[in-house]
Enzyme design. Structure first.
Site: not given
Ligand code: UD1
Ligand code: MG
Length: 452
Positions: A16, A78, A155, A386-387, A405, A423
């Site tokens: 995004r 996740g 969630e 200088n150059y 000046s 000058a």
């Molecule tokens: C997550 C939480 C949610 C919380 C919110 C706060 C979970 C399931 N949910 O939401 O409860 O309110 O954060 O912001 O945890 N990331 C990874 N790898 C992944 C997924 C995410 O590195 O596979 C990192 C992202 O880069 C980011 C952070 O984890 O920095 C959070 O990821 P995001 O997708 O924003 O979390 P949510 O699921 O929206």
């Protein structure tokens, strides 16, 4: 065995942002977003920091460098799966694991310290950070039992209307008992329909294991909003800028218009200095006390001593001793060093040059690759040439010299102590102490009224 390790999750795509640059490398007040999280982890005194990064994240590890370890999350399955990728790096090496995101630069150090302190005092399986807000921001809800104890985080994707109505949100920042986390994290099942492993499921898992869960509730949503778009980026920048500006004001610095004052996090400013509107202070800039900076000035990586006045000027890599005046419309480039009480007026440029104490350079001059002594008068429009098209050469001007000046000093050239350059001279040869030269090319002349 370390007391505290930090896992920073930063494997997200950041689509995004609509950018060729990895989201966590976008600068927030001059510092890549990820370095705010890494900085917090260092300030907390973590013995070990592991950054979870995704494919194509070479640029992130290049930027952050070797002060942290890296774990690759090849497939983004996740937050639970992301933390699991850090297991090899962290297991058996720290008692507590703090989980942070790489896109939450507005978190306060004090908040994390309080979270770690609560966790260390009570030793639950999980201590999570929560905030109450009418705007859910798509966050998970903290669900409490009849006695008020947290029992789950749910969630939005799987929440019932009753749970959706809850106002207490999960911030995504947690302390875990490390042994328990590494033992039980692999047991979290995927949540359909996307098949993601939710780190938030650890809360209900701890309760099911008969362990306790603690919550630290904060008041300020702006700490945990996170950055997903460039609108959020601007908002986070504004929040951090306001905090930094307030810190300086409470330290005794006057900011005439904080709304148009941009001070980066590592800048230092002494007491009773006044910063005027539309001024940006960048990088490792240090400013003493009783100085006046701006309006309309940009200062980067410069050291400015007490009592200096800078007006409508640009400085980068400059060193100013006490009571120097610059501007309006001065440009100091890297290696510019102005001694005490130097006056540099409008439209001057100084680069790789020292101007001794009390020297005056009033109007539209260029001094580069030069050493200028004390109390020298540099007339309007003087240029150190200088150059020569191939290499740079040095100009040396001794104390008390007077440079008329419009003179061109063709380097390498040495102007002696108390010497005078008429000058419009084009000086191609050295001028002895007390000498007088003028003309094109400049020749040694008898002093007016002196012996023939
Ligand atoms: C997550 C939480 C949610 C919380 C919110 C706060 C979970 C399931 N949910 O939401 O409860 O309110 O954060 O912001 O945890 N990331 C990874 N790898 C992944 C997924 C995410 O590195 O596979 C990192 C992202 O880069 C980011 C952070 O984890 O920095 C959070 O990821 P995001 O997708 O924003 O979390 P949510 O699921 O929206
Ligand atoms: Mg999110």
């Amino acid at each position: 065995m370390h007391e505290l390790a930090v896992a920073i999750l930063a494997a997200g795509q950041g689509t995004r942002m609509r950018s060729d640059l990895n989201k966590v490398l976008h600068p927030v007040l001059g510092k890549p977003m990820i370095l705010w999280s890494v900085g917090l982890a260092h300030q907390l005194g973590a013995g070990l920091i592991t950054l979870v990064i995704g494919n194509n994240a070479q640029a992130v590890s290049d930027k952050v460098g070797p002060s942290v370890e890296y774990a690759l999350q090849a497939e983004r399955l996740g937050t639970g799966h992301a933390v699991l990728q850090a297991k090899d790096s962290l297991q058996g090496r720290a008692r507590t694991v703090l989980v942070l995101y790489g896109d939450m630069p507005t978190l306060r150090l004090e908040t994390l310290q309080a979270l770690v302190a609560l966790h260390t005092e009570r030793r639950p399986a999980v201590t999570l950070l929560s905030v109450c807000s009418d705007d859910s921001m798509g966050f998970g809800r903290v669900v409490r039992d009849a006695t008020g104890r947290a029992e789950a985080v749910v969630e939005e994707a799987v929440a019932t209307p009753e749970i959706m109505a809850l106002k207490e949100l999960n911030c995504g920042v947690y302390c875990f008992d490390a042994d328990w986390l590494w033992q039980r994290l692999p047991d979290i099942p995927p949540t359909m329909p996307k098949g993601e492993y939710y780190l938030t499921d650890t809360v209900a898992l701890a309760i099911a294991d008969g362990l306790s869960v603690e919550v630290l509730q904060i008041d300020d949503v702006s700490e945990v909003q996170g950055i997903n778009t460039r609108v959020h980026l601007a908002e986070a920048t504004r929040i951090l800028r306001t905090r930094i500006n307030e810190r300086h004001m409470l330290n005794g610095v006057t900011l005439v218009d904080p709304d148009t004052t941009y001070i980066e996090p590592d800048v230092e400013i002494g007491q009773d200095t006044v910063v005027h509107p539309n001024t940006a202070l960048h990088g490792a800039t240090q400013i003493g006390g009783h100085a006046s900076i701006g309006p309309n000035s940009v200062i980067r990586d410069s050291v400015i001593a007490d009592g200096c006045r800078i007006e409508a000027s640009h400085l980068e890599g400059a060193l100013l001793e006490r009571n120097v005046e610059v501007g309006p419309f001065g440009h100091l480039r890297s290696g510019a060093h102005l001694g005490e009480g130097v006056h540099m007026g409008d439209y001057g440029e100084v680069k790789q040059a020292y101007l001794g104490p009390g020297t005056k350079m009033g109007h539209f001059s260029y001094v580069g690759n030069a050493r200028v002594g004390a109390n020298v008068n540099i007339g309007a429009g003087v240029v150190t040439c200088n150059y020569d098209g191939a290499a740079r050469h040095e100009t040396i001007i001794e104390d008390d010299a007077f440079i008329g000046s419009g003179s061109m000093l063709v380097a390498p050239v040495h102007i002696g102590q108390g010497a005078r350059v008429g000058a419009g001279a084009v000086v191609t040869h050295d001028v002895p102490d007390g000498g007088l030269v003028y003309g094109v090319p400049a020749r040694q002349r008898p002093a007016p009224g002196g012996e023939q």
